[in-house]
Design a protein around this motif. Structure first.
Motif, PDB file in Angstrom:
ATOM      1  N   GLU A   1     -22.063  -0.677 -64.396  1.00 17.40           N
ATOM      2  CA  GLU A   1     -21.696   0.285 -65.409  1.00 17.40           C
ATOM      3  C   GLU A   1     -22.838   1.216 -65.732  1.00 17.40           C
ATOM      4  OE1 GLU A   1     -19.390  -1.053 -68.621  1.00 17.40           O
ATOM      5  OE2 GLU A   1     -18.279  -2.443 -67.393  1.00 17.40           O
ATOM      6  N   ILE A   2     -24.047   0.852 -65.312  1.00 17.80           N
ATOM      7  CA  ILE A   2     -25.233   1.688 -65.465  1.00 17.80           C
ATOM      8  C   ILE A   2     -25.794   1.945 -64.073  1.00 17.80           C
ATOM      9  CG2 ILE A   2     -27.649   1.663 -66.213  1.00 17.80           C
ATOM     10  CD1 ILE A   2     -26.080   2.051 -68.543  1.00 17.80           C
ATOM     11  N   GLN A   3     -26.156   3.183 -63.824  1.00 20.08           N
ATOM     12  CA  GLN A   3     -26.817   3.519 -62.571  1.00 20.08           C
ATOM     13  C   GLN A   3     -28.201   4.042 -62.942  1.00 20.08           C
ATOM     14  OE1 GLN A   3     -25.505   7.111 -60.479  1.00 20.08           O
ATOM     15  NE2 GLN A   3     -25.347   5.851 -58.639  1.00 20.08           N
ATOM     16  N   ILE A   4     -29.214   3.500 -62.297  1.00 21.25           N
ATOM     17  CA  ILE A   4     -30.587   3.898 -62.588  1.00 21.25           C
ATOM     18  C   ILE A   4     -31.201   4.461 -61.315  1.00 21.25           C
ATOM     19  CG2 ILE A   4     -32.874   3.112 -63.284  1.00 21.25           C
ATOM     20  CD1 ILE A   4     -31.440   0.933 -64.936  1.00 21.25           C
ATOM     21  N   GLU A   5     -31.771   5.652 -61.435  1.00 15.68           N
ATOM     22  CA  GLU A   5     -32.450   6.307 -60.314  1.00 15.68           C
ATOM     23  C   GLU A   5     -33.840   6.720 -60.766  1.00 15.68           C
ATOM     24  OE1 GLU A   5     -30.107   9.712 -59.290  1.00 15.68           O
ATOM     25  OE2 GLU A   5     -28.262   8.550 -59.171  1.00 15.68           O
ATOM     26  N   GLN A   6     -34.765   6.713 -59.828  1.00 20.78           N
ATOM     27  CA  GLN A   6     -36.117   7.161 -60.131  1.00 20.78           C
ATOM     28  C   GLN A   6     -36.517   8.194 -59.097  1.00 20.78           C
ATOM     29  OE1 GLN A   6     -38.301   5.139 -62.443  1.00 20.78           O
ATOM     30  NE2 GLN A   6     -40.145   6.342 -62.139  1.00 20.78           N
ATOM     31  N   GLN A   7     -36.898   9.381 -59.553  1.00 23.33           N
ATOM     32  CA  GLN A   7     -37.433  10.428 -58.688  1.00 23.33           C
ATOM     33  C   GLN A   7     -38.778  10.817 -59.260  1.00 23.33           C
ATOM     34  OE1 GLN A   7     -34.498  13.556 -58.518  1.00 23.33           O
ATOM     35  NE2 GLN A   7     -33.462  12.604 -56.807  1.00 23.33           N
ATOM     36  N   GLY A   8     -39.820  10.486 -58.537  1.00 18.38           N
ATOM     37  CA  GLY A   8     -41.161  10.730 -59.061  1.00 18.38           C
ATOM     38  C   GLY A   8     -41.351   9.918 -60.332  1.00 18.38           C
ATOM     39  N   ARG A  14     -27.698   6.625 -65.954  1.00 20.82           N
ATOM     40  CA  ARG A  14     -26.372   7.246 -65.921  1.00 20.82           C
ATOM     41  C   ARG A  14     -25.310   6.225 -66.312  1.00 20.82           C
ATOM     42  NH1 ARG A  14     -25.768  11.779 -63.346  1.00 20.82           N
ATOM     43  NH2 ARG A  14     -27.497  11.347 -61.968  1.00 20.82           N
ATOM     44  N   MET A  15     -24.522   6.586 -67.321  1.00 22.42           N
ATOM     45  CA  MET A  15     -23.400   5.727 -67.721  1.00 22.42           C
ATOM     46  C   MET A  15     -22.270   5.952 -66.719  1.00 22.42           C
ATOM     47  SD  MET A  15     -23.600   6.344 -71.826  1.00 22.42           S
ATOM     48  CE  MET A  15     -24.045   8.080 -71.694  1.00 22.42           C
ATOM     49  N   GLY A  29     -23.050  -0.837 -73.410  1.00 22.07           N
ATOM     50  CA  GLY A  29     -23.937  -0.660 -74.565  1.00 22.07           C
ATOM     51  C   GLY A  29     -25.265  -1.362 -74.388  1.00 22.07           C
ATOM     52  N   TRP A  30     -25.203  -2.654 -74.066  1.00 19.21           N
ATOM     53  CA  TRP A  30     -26.441  -3.394 -73.844  1.00 19.21           C
ATOM     54  C   TRP A  30     -27.166  -2.902 -72.600  1.00 19.21           C
ATOM     55  CZ3 TRP A  30     -28.798  -5.458 -77.588  1.00 19.21           C
ATOM     56  CH2 TRP A  30     -28.127  -6.091 -78.633  1.00 19.21           C
ATOM     57  N   GLY A  31     -26.404  -2.446 -71.586  1.00 18.12           N
ATOM     58  CA  GLY A  31     -27.035  -1.906 -70.379  1.00 18.12           C
ATOM     59  C   GLY A  31     -27.895  -0.693 -70.681  1.00 18.12           C
ATOM     60  N   VAL A  32     -27.397   0.212 -71.519  1.00 19.16           N
ATOM     61  CA  VAL A  32     -28.170   1.406 -71.911  1.00 19.16           C
ATOM     62  C   VAL A  32     -29.416   0.990 -72.684  1.00 19.16           C
ATOM     63  CG1 VAL A  32     -28.162   3.456 -73.390  1.00 19.16           C
ATOM     64  CG2 VAL A  32     -26.222   3.010 -71.896  1.00 19.16           C
ATOM     65  N   VAL A  33     -29.251   0.093 -73.651  1.00 19.65           N
ATOM     66  CA  VAL A  33     -30.384  -0.360 -74.465  1.00 19.65           C
ATOM     67  C   VAL A  33     -31.455  -0.993 -73.580  1.00 19.65           C
ATOM     68  CG1 VAL A  33     -31.092  -2.043 -76.230  1.00 19.65           C
ATOM     69  CG2 VAL A  33     -29.054  -0.621 -76.593  1.00 19.65           C
ATOM     70  N   GLU A  34     -31.046  -1.898 -72.693  1.00 17.86           N
ATOM     71  CA  GLU A  34     -32.013  -2.575 -71.832  1.00 17.86           C
ATOM     72  C   GLU A  34     -32.670  -1.615 -70.839  1.00 17.86           C
ATOM     73  OE1 GLU A  34     -29.725  -5.804 -70.255  1.00 17.86           O
ATOM     74  OE2 GLU A  34     -29.946  -6.984 -72.089  1.00 17.86           O
ATOM     75  N   ALA A  35     -31.915  -0.643 -70.325  1.00 16.89           N
ATOM     76  CA  ALA A  35     -32.494   0.339 -69.395  1.00 16.89           C
ATOM     77  C   ALA A  35     -33.547   1.197 -70.100  1.00 16.89           C
ATOM     78  CB  ALA A  35     -31.394   1.213 -68.803  1.00 16.89           C
ATOM     79  N   LEU A  36     -33.297   1.575 -71.345  1.00 15.49           N
ATOM     80  CA  LEU A  36     -34.290   2.336 -72.112  1.00 15.49           C
ATOM     81  C   LEU A  36     -35.524   1.491 -72.401  1.00 15.49           C
ATOM     82  CD1 LEU A  36     -31.831   4.146 -74.530  1.00 15.49           C
ATOM     83  CD2 LEU A  36     -33.396   5.288 -72.932  1.00 15.49           C
ATOM     84  N   GLN A  37     -35.320   0.228 -72.748  1.00 13.34           N
ATOM     85  CA  GLN A  37     -36.453  -0.667 -72.996  1.00 13.34           C
ATOM     86  C   GLN A  37     -37.285  -0.865 -71.730  1.00 13.34           C
ATOM     87  OE1 GLN A  37     -34.240  -4.017 -74.504  1.00 13.34           O
ATOM     88  NE2 GLN A  37     -34.454  -3.357 -76.638  1.00 13.34           N
ATOM     89  N   ASP A  38     -36.618  -1.041 -70.581  1.00  8.67           N
ATOM     90  CA  ASP A  38     -37.323  -1.195 -69.304  1.00  8.67           C
ATOM     91  C   ASP A  38     -38.131   0.050 -68.972  1.00  8.67           C
ATOM     92  OD1 ASP A  38     -36.282  -3.736 -68.983  1.00  8.67           O
ATOM     93  OD2 ASP A  38     -34.716  -3.117 -67.567  1.00  8.67           O
TER      94      ASP A  38
END
Length: 186
Positions: A1-8, A14-15, A29-38
């Motif tokens: 439900e969350i997609q995380i990408e890193q460029q540079g 992304r929800m 909801g928890w995915g967004v919170v944890e992704a921001l914390q990470d």
């Protein structure tokens, strides 16, 4: 439900629930919170971009629920507030993540979705996007820090009018009343 990408040094969160306009259930909801914390803990991240897939940023709370019942807090915390992740949006973006968070509002942002967008440090909005508090429609009070972040952005009186009138604001209007600073074609 969350997609995380890193460029540079830019991390994009992304929800990914376009079939329900990225409406937030417990897992998202928890995915967004944890992704921001990470992102906040990762020294390789200098900027965080937050956006949705499809034609919506986030339609708010998924009233059908669903998703796993993931709750990193205590069982007492879950009993007291089963939607505790909503209250974590502001803390995750402003406290746990010390990097600038940029919300790319690519479409509708309503209720908890608007709260999430407003918790970001910078907001860029598509001209076709629409913002609405949504809470008055269901007899609820704003959550996710919106009563703090919206007056910060547009002043107390404008924020009260926006929330109580519950009107829909387009991308260009949002720039005009200073909810966001920049609109973009999409």
């Amino acid at each position: 439900e969350i997609q995380i990408e890193q460029q540079g040094h830019v991390r994009t969160i992304r929800m990914c629930r376009p079939e329900v306009k990225n409406a937030i259930n417990s897992a998202l909801g928890w995915g967004v919170v944890e992704a921001l914390q990470d992102a906040g803990r990762d020294d390789d991240v200098w900027v965080v971009a937050l956006t949705g897939t499809g034609d919506a940023f986030c339609a708010g709370l998924d009233l059908k629920g669903g998703g796993d019942d993931k709750h990193p807090g205590t069982s007492q915390g879950k009993f007291l507030d089963d939607l505790q992740w909503v209250g974590q949006f502001l803390l995750a973006t402003r406290e746990a993540c010390d990097k600038p968070v940029v919300a790319g509002i690519n479409g509708v942002a309503v209720g908890a979705g608007l709260s999430l967008a407003m918790a970001a440090d910078i907001r860029i909005i598509a001209r076709s996007a629409r913002l609405m508090a949504g809470y008055p429609r269901i007899g609820g009070s704003p959550d996710g820090g919106l009563t703090y972040t919206l007056p910060q952005a547009i002043g107390y009186e404008q924020a009260m009018r926006f929330m109580l009138e519950n009107r829909t604001v387009t991308g260009d209007e949002a720039v005009g009343v200073r909810i966001v600073r920049k609109s973009a074609d999409q």
